[in-house]
Design a protein around this motif. Structure first.
Motif, mmCIF file in Angstrom:
data_model
loop_
_atom_site.group_PDB
_atom_site.id
_atom_site.type_symbol
_atom_site.label_atom_id
_atom_site.label_comp_id
_atom_site.label_asym_id
_atom_site.label_seq_id
_atom_site.Cartn_x
_atom_site.Cartn_y
_atom_site.Cartn_z
ATOM 1 N N LYS A 135 32.832 -47.172 -30.572
ATOM 2 C CA LYS A 135 31.668 -47.974 -30.195
ATOM 3 C C LYS A 135 31.517 -49.100 -31.208
ATOM 4 N N ASP A 148 29.565 -52.460 -27.778
ATOM 5 C CA ASP A 148 30.233 -51.416 -26.990
ATOM 6 C C ASP A 148 31.157 -51.973 -25.914
ATOM 7 N N LYS A 171 33.367 -49.359 -23.867
ATOM 8 C CA LYS A 171 32.860 -48.335 -22.946
ATOM 9 C C LYS A 171 33.680 -48.248 -21.650
ATOM 10 N N ARG A 201 36.670 -46.089 -22.367
ATOM 11 C CA ARG A 201 36.338 -44.667 -22.444
ATOM 12 C C ARG A 201 36.101 -44.094 -21.049
ATOM 13 N N SER A 202 35.433 -44.857 -20.200
ATOM 14 C CA SER A 202 35.174 -44.408 -18.826
ATOM 15 C C SER A 202 36.484 -44.181 -18.081
ATOM 16 N N GLU A 231 30.755 -40.957 -27.898
ATOM 17 C CA GLU A 231 29.555 -40.948 -27.051
ATOM 18 C C GLU A 231 28.824 -39.633 -27.308
ATOM 19 N N ASP A 244 25.345 -38.952 -22.750
ATOM 20 C CA ASP A 244 25.783 -40.234 -22.186
ATOM 21 C C ASP A 244 26.421 -40.030 -20.814
ATOM 22 N N ASN A 266 29.146 -41.036 -19.366
ATOM 23 C CA ASN A 266 30.557 -40.660 -19.270
ATOM 24 C C ASN A 266 30.766 -39.163 -19.475
#
Length: 312
Positions: free
Chosen positions: A166, A170, A173, A176-177, A205, A209, A211
Motif C-alpha cells: 500500500k 494505494d 490495490k 492485489r485484487s 490489507e 477490506d 479484497n
C-alpha cells in the motif's frame, strides 16, 4: 468437548514478515535494498534475531510450528543459514523460488522435515502491463508460493504470499485484487475437491477490506475462514504505519479446520506480540522492535509481529 490445549495435543502454523532479510553488502557498496550500511555483522545479528523469535515461540507454545511462512527474504542463502541455527538445528527444510520482484525479496515456506512431506510446489507469477501492446514493458511483483504437503497422512494445500504494498494513494490495490481473484479460483477448485487449504501471508490489507471479504466468500457449500477478522476488531495489530495499527499478516483456512475433518481442529489465532520482540521506547511501546526506522539502524527483529494459528 476438546479440553485444554497443550504442547502434547497441539500443532502450530505461523507466518512472519521478517523485514528485509537481505544479503550483506560487499566491497565499497554502502546501501542495499534501501538499507544503509547493511554489513555482515548486521546481517548475522538479523539471522540470530529471527531464530530467537522462533525460540521464544517454542518456549511459549511448547513446540515449533510445523509450517512457517516467511516474507521479505532475499534468496536461498539466508534461509539455509537461518535453518542451521537453533531452534531449527537443520531439522527444517525450505521451499523457495526466485521471483522477479524489483527489490529482490521473495516468500518462502519452512517445514519440519521429520513430519512434513512436500508433494508438489510451484511459484505462481504475475505480470502487469504498463504500456499498451508492448510485451517488453511490464511490471512484476512477488510470486505466490504454492505447496501441497502431507502432514500426519493429511494433504494440505498451502499458499504463501506477500501482496503488492500500500503506497502512493494505494495504486497497487487493483494488482492485489487481481492476484487474490486468481488465487481464489485455484482455491475454489481445491475446496470443491474436498481438499484442505491454508492461505498465509502479508496481504497488505486488513481482514475487513473488500479484497479479503471477497476471498473468503463462496457461491457453493465450502468456503474459507479468517480468524484474524475478530482479532482486528479487537484492535490486535501485527504492524503499524504512523499512528495506525494494521493487521496485514493473516492465516486463512478452509472450513474443514473448523469441523476437524482435516485432522487438525482450529483452536486459536494470535498476533505473537511477546514483550521480548516489542519496542520498549515510551513513544512506540508495544509495537514491533524493528531493524531499521527509515535509514536509521535500530538492531531489532522486524517491523511486523509473527502471526500464529493453533490446532488441536
Amino acid at each position: 468437548m476438546l479440553g485444554e490445549i497443550t504442547s502434547e495435543n497441539s500443532e502450530t502454523v505461523s507466518f512472519y514478515n521478517v523485514e528485509n532479510l537481505l544479503l550483506p553488502v560487499t566491497g565499497k557498496e554502502r546501501i542495499r535494498g534501501g538499507l544503509k550500511n547493511w554489513n555482515l555483522s548486521r546481517y548475522s545479528n538479523k539471522l540470530h534475531k529471527i531464530a530467537h523469535v522462533f525460540d521464544i515461540i517454542k518456549e511459549n507454545k511448547g513446540n515449533l510450528p510445523f509450517i512457517i511462512g516467511l516474507g521479505e527474504i532475499e534468496g536461498a542463502k539466508p534461509l539455509n543459514e537461518l535453518l542451521a541455527l537453533p531452534p531449527f538445528n537443520g531439522d527444517y527444510g525450505v521451499v523457495h523460488y526466485e521471483s522477479m520482484d524489483e527489490r529482490g525479496v521473495d516468500v518462502a515456506m519452512l517445514y519440519d522435515k521429520r513430519r512434513v512431506e512436500v508433494l508438489v510446489s510451484e511459484p505462481i507469477s504475475f505480470f502487469f502491463e504498463i504500456a499498451d501492446n508492448d510485451p517488453e514493458n511490464y511490471d512484476t511483483t512477488r510470486d505466490v508460493l504454492f505447496c501441497k504437503v502431507k502432514f500426519k497422512s493429511k494433504i494440505i494445500n498451502v499458499f504463501v504470499l506477500h501482496l503488492p504494498s500500500k503506497r502512493d494513494m494505494d495504486v497497487n490495490k487493483p494488482k492485489r485484487s487481481y492476484i487474490l481473484k486468481e488465487i481464489k479460483e485455484r482455491i475454489d477448485i481445491l475446496l470443491k475437491s474436498e481438499e484442505s487449504v491454508i492461505v498465509m501471508g502479508d496481504f497488505n490489507e486488513n481482514p475487513d477490506d473488500e479484497n479479503l471479504a471477497a476471498l473468503v466468500s463462496s457461491d457453493f457449500g465450502r468456503k474459507l475462514f479468517n480468524p484474524f477478522l475478530e482479532l482486528f476488531r479487537n484492535k490486535n495489530y501485527s504492524t503499524y504505519h504512523q499512528r495506525f495499527g494494521l493487521l496485514f499478516d493473516q492465516i486463512i483456512m478452509s472450513d474443514d479446520f473448523i469441523t476437524g475433518k482435516s485432522g487438525l481442529q482450529f483452536r486459536s489465532a494470535e498476533v505473537f506480540n511477546d514483550l521480548k520482540i516489542s519496542n520498549w521506547d515510551r513513544k512506540f511501546r508495544g509495537r514491533p522492535f524493528r531493524t531499521y526506522a527509515g535509514t536509521r539502524y535500530l538492531g531489532g527483529y522486524s517491523d511486523h509481529f509473527p502471526v500464529l494459528v493453533q490446532f488441536k
